[in-house]
Design a protein around this motif. Sequence first.
Motif, PDB file in Angstrom:
ATOM      1  N   GLU A 153       1.448  -1.172  -0.067  1.00  0.00           N
ATOM      2  CA  GLU A 153       0.110   0.024  -0.233  1.00  0.00           C
ATOM      3  C   GLU A 153       0.787   1.208  -0.030  1.00  0.00           C
ATOM      4  O   GLU A 153       1.614   0.676   0.524  1.00  0.00           O
ATOM      5  N   ASP A 212      -0.839   7.314   0.440  1.00  0.00           N
ATOM      6  CA  ASP A 212      -1.429   8.176   0.777  1.00  0.00           C
ATOM      7  C   ASP A 212      -3.137   7.240   0.965  1.00  0.00           C
ATOM      8  O   ASP A 212      -3.878   7.577   1.197  1.00  0.00           O
ATOM      9  N   THR A 213      -2.980   6.140   1.347  1.00  0.00           N
ATOM     10  CA  THR A 213      -3.732   5.381   1.807  1.00  0.00           C
ATOM     11  C   THR A 213      -3.769   5.545   3.723  1.00  0.00           C
ATOM     12  O   THR A 213      -5.039   4.665   3.893  1.00  0.00           O
ATOM     13  N   ARG A 239       4.474   1.566   5.181  1.00  0.00           N
ATOM     14  CA  ARG A 239       4.602   1.925   3.674  1.00  0.00           C
ATOM     15  C   ARG A 239       6.083   2.381   3.219  1.00  0.00           C
ATOM     16  O   ARG A 239       5.674   3.218   1.630  1.00  0.00           O
TER      17      ARG A 239
END
Length: 379
Positions: A91, A94-95, A110
């Motif tokens: 991922e 920005d998630t 991340r």
Amino acid sequence: MKRILAVAAVLCLFASACGNDDDSPADGSAATEAPAPAPEPTEAPEPAATPEPTAAPEPAATPEPTAAPEPAATPEPTAAPEPTEAPEPAESMDTLAFGGDTTGGDVAERLSNAERDCAQEALGSDYELLEVTPLGSLREIDVETALLGCLTHDNLILVGTAIVDQRFGGWTPETSECVLEVYHSIPSVLYRNFGIEWDGPTPPPEAVTDTTRALYQCMNPVERTRWMLGLWNRMATTASDLSRDYVEMLTPNELACATEAVGEEVSEELLDQSPIQVWRAYPATHDCFSPGTMGNMFARFTANQIGGVADSSLQCMADFTAQRPDFIFAIANGPFSESFQENVDVIQFARDVFAFYGCLDTDERGRLQDAFLGGNRVE
């Protein structure tokens, strides 16, 4: 001569004896028959053709010696398998739903391999500390700049905005989105705020003020007040000023009042503490100082933190704060007191901040912003 004759006789006798073979007549008389005529010589037969000599058989080819089998090659030692490179994160940054409990470890999950390797190298054993520390506290353990310096531009904007958010009490999702847009449009200010070198175009001097104004427009009144109080608090707690630096600004009555409020036994010790620390620890001193004294002290304190200001700027700040005692009380008490919303008119405070800024020129405002952020200025 006699000897020669004797030898000849012996030889003759010997010859007679030698000629007497088994075919001779039994009576021993000598045969006198005429010899038969010699037969016509028969033509000698053609000699048989001498057979061609049989060619000696080709000697059987000596078989090539069987080559000794190549010794079985010693197998190369099996190389240790190359360490498998960690997969890139599933991922993107920005998630990540940033919040008050988001830690450096949540961010690290991340990061790309390159970003993570950079951070691990930069932080060494402190990387483990990073993983368990909330974003808003990374500066306190001195890992914030090292982490952000390893991030890509987009990740730096995302994580940097989240750090500012947490550091100053948290924003609404709408505010966070708006602030993110401001920092994307003027990224150099965020880079400078965190002490990260910016290799893009040099922003104009007024960029800091423009950014502050734009951020203010993103926030609601409570967020604005908490943010500005947080900045003042940051500057106050890192200042090297001592209370004794301001004693000369007090009237004799004000000094006597303050000494009585804190007690004779500790008054000397308090002179070696920050004036903000004394103010917060001993609220009874608040009533000892006139508005004019408070205004002069606050103007001097601010000027000291930014390397001095013009006389006109100093006088403007002193007059402004003397007329707004609530402004100084809010700053002195800090942003995280339980009752700050009850004691502070957040709408008025937000207005007063920009009015106070109006006392400073562009360069002085830029230096004040640097002081707010702990001096993280990258030229």
